[in-house]
Scaffold this motif. Structure first.
Motif, PDB file in Angstrom:
ATOM      1  N   HIS A  41      40.068  39.202  45.187  1.00  0.00           N
ATOM      2  CA  HIS A  41      41.163  40.021  44.682  1.00  0.00           C
ATOM      3  C   HIS A  41      40.689  41.459  44.499  1.00  0.00           C
ATOM      4  O   HIS A  41      39.543  41.707  44.117  1.00  0.00           O
ATOM      5  CB  HIS A  41      41.676  39.485  43.340  1.00  0.00           C
ATOM      6  CG  HIS A  41      42.404  38.197  43.445  1.00  0.00           C
ATOM      7  ND1 HIS A  41      41.758  36.969  43.436  1.00  0.00           N
ATOM      8  CD2 HIS A  41      43.732  37.915  43.590  1.00  0.00           C
ATOM      9  CE1 HIS A  41      42.648  36.003  43.548  1.00  0.00           C
ATOM     10  NE2 HIS A  41      43.846  36.542  43.644  1.00  0.00           N
ATOM     11  N   ASN A  42      41.600  42.383  44.787  1.00  0.00           N
ATOM     12  CA  ASN A  42      41.311  43.785  44.541  1.00  0.00           C
ATOM     13  C   ASN A  42      41.207  44.013  43.032  1.00  0.00           C
ATOM     14  O   ASN A  42      41.841  43.312  42.237  1.00  0.00           O
ATOM     15  CB  ASN A  42      42.429  44.654  45.126  1.00  0.00           C
ATOM     16  CG  ASN A  42      42.084  46.126  45.163  1.00  0.00           C
ATOM     17  OD1 ASN A  42      40.915  46.501  45.120  1.00  0.00           O
ATOM     18  ND2 ASN A  42      43.093  46.965  45.237  1.00  0.00           N
ATOM     19  N   TYR A  43      40.407  44.986  42.626  1.00  0.00           N
ATOM     20  CA  TYR A  43      40.352  45.353  41.216  1.00  0.00           C
ATOM     21  C   TYR A  43      41.735  45.816  40.753  1.00  0.00           C
ATOM     22  O   TYR A  43      42.633  46.077  41.572  1.00  0.00           O
ATOM     23  CB  TYR A  43      39.323  46.465  41.000  1.00  0.00           C
ATOM     24  CG  TYR A  43      37.934  45.939  40.717  1.00  0.00           C
ATOM     25  CD1 TYR A  43      37.323  46.169  39.494  1.00  0.00           C
ATOM     26  CD2 TYR A  43      37.236  45.206  41.675  1.00  0.00           C
ATOM     27  CE1 TYR A  43      36.039  45.691  39.231  1.00  0.00           C
ATOM     28  CE2 TYR A  43      35.964  44.714  41.426  1.00  0.00           C
ATOM     29  CZ  TYR A  43      35.365  44.966  40.201  1.00  0.00           C
ATOM     30  OH  TYR A  43      34.112  44.478  39.943  1.00  0.00           O
ATOM     31  N   LEU A  44      41.944  45.920  39.449  1.00  0.00           N
ATOM     32  CA  LEU A  44      43.253  46.249  38.900  1.00  0.00           C
ATOM     33  C   LEU A  44      43.549  47.752  38.916  1.00  0.00           C
ATOM     34  O   LEU A  44      44.217  48.282  38.028  1.00  0.00           O
ATOM     35  CB  LEU A  44      43.373  45.698  37.471  1.00  0.00           C
ATOM     36  CG  LEU A  44      43.348  44.172  37.375  1.00  0.00           C
ATOM     37  CD1 LEU A  44      43.391  43.726  35.922  1.00  0.00           C
ATOM     38  CD2 LEU A  44      44.512  43.570  38.155  1.00  0.00           C
ATOM     39  N   TYR A  45      43.016  48.409  39.896  1.00  0.00           N
ATOM     40  CA  TYR A  45      43.350  49.811  40.154  1.00  0.00           C
ATOM     41  C   TYR A  45      43.104  50.056  41.634  1.00  0.00           C
ATOM     42  O   TYR A  45      42.490  49.232  42.309  1.00  0.00           O
ATOM     43  CB  TYR A  45      42.505  50.760  39.287  1.00  0.00           C
ATOM     44  CG  TYR A  45      41.078  50.940  39.756  1.00  0.00           C
ATOM     45  CD1 TYR A  45      40.708  52.079  40.471  1.00  0.00           C
ATOM     46  CD2 TYR A  45      40.106  49.977  39.514  1.00  0.00           C
ATOM     47  CE1 TYR A  45      39.409  52.252  40.923  1.00  0.00           C
ATOM     48  CE2 TYR A  45      38.807  50.140  39.953  1.00  0.00           C
ATOM     49  CZ  TYR A  45      38.459  51.281  40.653  1.00  0.00           C
ATOM     50  OH  TYR A  45      37.175  51.446  41.107  1.00  0.00           O
ATOM     51  N   GLU A  52      47.338  46.600  47.021  1.00  0.00           N
ATOM     52  CA  GLU A  52      47.733  46.924  45.660  1.00  0.00           C
ATOM     53  C   GLU A  52      46.719  46.406  44.634  1.00  0.00           C
ATOM     54  O   GLU A  52      45.894  45.544  44.950  1.00  0.00           O
ATOM     55  CB  GLU A  52      49.115  46.323  45.371  1.00  0.00           C
ATOM     56  CG  GLU A  52      50.224  46.806  46.285  1.00  0.00           C
ATOM     57  CD  GLU A  52      50.615  48.236  46.010  1.00  0.00           C
ATOM     58  OE1 GLU A  52      50.254  48.761  44.929  1.00  0.00           O
ATOM     59  OE2 GLU A  52      51.273  48.850  46.881  1.00  0.00           O
ATOM     60  N   PRO A  53      46.780  46.903  43.394  1.00  0.00           N
ATOM     61  CA  PRO A  53      45.897  46.398  42.337  1.00  0.00           C
ATOM     62  C   PRO A  53      46.054  44.892  42.148  1.00  0.00           C
ATOM     63  O   PRO A  53      47.179  44.381  42.083  1.00  0.00           O
ATOM     64  CB  PRO A  53      46.365  47.161  41.094  1.00  0.00           C
ATOM     65  CG  PRO A  53      46.976  48.412  41.619  1.00  0.00           C
ATOM     66  CD  PRO A  53      47.625  48.023  42.913  1.00  0.00           C
ATOM     67  N   GLY A  54      44.941  44.188  42.092  1.00  0.00           N
ATOM     68  CA  GLY A  54      44.965  42.746  41.859  1.00  0.00           C
ATOM     69  C   GLY A  54      45.382  41.911  43.044  1.00  0.00           C
ATOM     70  O   GLY A  54      45.438  40.677  42.949  1.00  0.00           O
ATOM     71  N   GLN A  55      45.660  42.522  44.174  1.00  0.00           N
ATOM     72  CA  GLN A  55      46.183  41.774  45.318  1.00  0.00           C
ATOM     73  C   GLN A  55      45.131  40.865  45.924  1.00  0.00           C
ATOM     74  O   GLN A  55      43.949  41.199  46.009  1.00  0.00           O
ATOM     75  CB  GLN A  55      46.702  42.739  46.382  1.00  0.00           C
ATOM     76  CG  GLN A  55      47.477  42.051  47.504  1.00  0.00           C
ATOM     77  CD  GLN A  55      48.421  43.002  48.182  1.00  0.00           C
ATOM     78  OE1 GLN A  55      48.078  44.135  48.481  1.00  0.00           O
ATOM     79  NE2 GLN A  55      49.655  42.556  48.433  1.00  0.00           N
TER      80      GLN A  55
END
Length: 346
Positions: A255-259, A334-337
């Motif tokens: 998962h991508n980081y939340l930014y 996107e963030p969290g994706q």
């Protein structure tokens, strides 16, 4: 809403039905077809349309038919005869020429109507309101442009989109497919010139950023790209194909980081990850390069994907590279994706 195209310039086959089924299963819910520019006799065209609408009904797919007033007349129909138009068995009509708003208002009370977005002006919206049109059944659909250099500019498209949305109209536009291209130019049926040749999912996500809520694929998609759309619609996952098989990446969930970072896609994993040694000979990290931080790095085990060309680093190991055609997806993560890695099988 995601749509795709099936055309009526030839008899439909089992391959067409399988394509409908595969796209439906991938999360697409609308079929675009066209009754304009066809050279066959009216009864042949209507027979093909009837077969397509039957399939769409069985698969619970909406179907929108692109028409002009002249083409409707040639087929024995008129915009003012709503009851007869219902016998076409389509969910709605896309009227691609300028038309009186009283016709549109009358149609909107019985079926969906898509209007050619480039023709719509403030006075048309006023007329629709005066005629008590059902705005819930009216949409503005932009044209596609098959000839290179003729597609719309992004800024003009976005400005028109924003105005149409303020008028309480849904909007829709086309992206090109990545299978066999149609038409005399074989350059893809796209609304925006900037998206000609762009990976289809990236193009669809870019349209949403430009305030366009509905996307229609103008050409066919490859089977692998259909799977990519399916993962996105069902799991909100972006699929990236690598130039080599990397089991470590394929077998774990990322998962991508939340930014959103400017230069990289920064991925994390909840499991304990193996240690990696740094690259013996550091190499420049071109766009799409996938690296893992070495054990000497503060964030050891972290996966990173270069969103732009970056210099070599002595603290990472290169694992592979995202296929060039899919690098346009990186700016849409996107963030969290969730990210899914697959090997690019050639």
């Amino acid at each position: 809403m995601l749509g795709f195209s099936v055309y009526l310039d030839k008899d439909l086959t089992a391959d067409d039905h399988n394509y409908l089924l595969g796209m439906r299963n991938a999360g697409f819910n609308e079929v675009f077809t066209s009754l304009t520019g066809l050279n066959d006799e009216a009864d042949v065209i209507l027979k093909r349309l009837n077969q397509l609408t039957g399939w769409c009904k069985d698969l619970e797919l909406k179907i929108i038919a692109d028409v002009s007033q002249d083409d409707l007349h040639r087929l024995g129909y008129d915009l003012d005869d709503v009851e007869k138009l219902k016998t076409l068995n389509v969910t709605g009509l896309r009227i691609n020429d300028q038309v009186l708003m009283r016709f549109v208002s009358k149609l909107s009370k019985s079926m969906w109507v898509s209007l050619n977005a480039i023709y719509l002006q403030p006075e048309d919206i006023t007329h629709l309101k005066e005629e008590a049109a059902n705005f819930d059944h009216i949409r503005a659909l932009f044209d596609f442009y098959s000839q290179p250099e003729t597609g719309m500019a992004d800024d003009w498209f976005e400005e028109k989109n924003r105005w149409l949305r303020k008028c309480n109209l849904e909007t829709a536009a086309f992206i090109a497919g990545d299978r066999v291209k149609r038409g005399s130019f074989f350059a893809g049926k796209t609304t925006l010139e900037s998206q000609r040749g762009i990976y289809p999912l990236a193009a669809a996500l870019n349209l949403k950023k430009l305030s366009c809520s509905n996307v229609i694929v103008g050409d066919r998609l490859t089977s692998e790209t259909i799977k990519t759309f399916a993962r996105y619609t069902k799991d909100y996952a972006i699929t990236l194909h690598l130039d080599k098989k990397v089991p470590f990446l394929e077998e774990n969930e990322w998962h991508n980081y939340l930014y959103v970072a400017r230069d990289i896609v920064r991925l994390h994993n909840e499991d304990e990850l193996p240690k990696f040694e740094a690259q013996d000979l550091p190499l420049d990290r071109l766009v799409g390069t996938v690296t893992v931080n070495s054990s000497e790095n503060l964030n050891s085990g972290e996966i990173r994907i270069a969103k732009r060309d970056l210099p070599a680093s002595q603290k990472v190991r290169i694992l592979g590279k995202v296929d060039d055609s899919e690098c346009s997806l990186l700016s849409n993560i996107e963030p969290g994706q969730k990210i899914v890695f697959k090997n690019l099988e050639k």
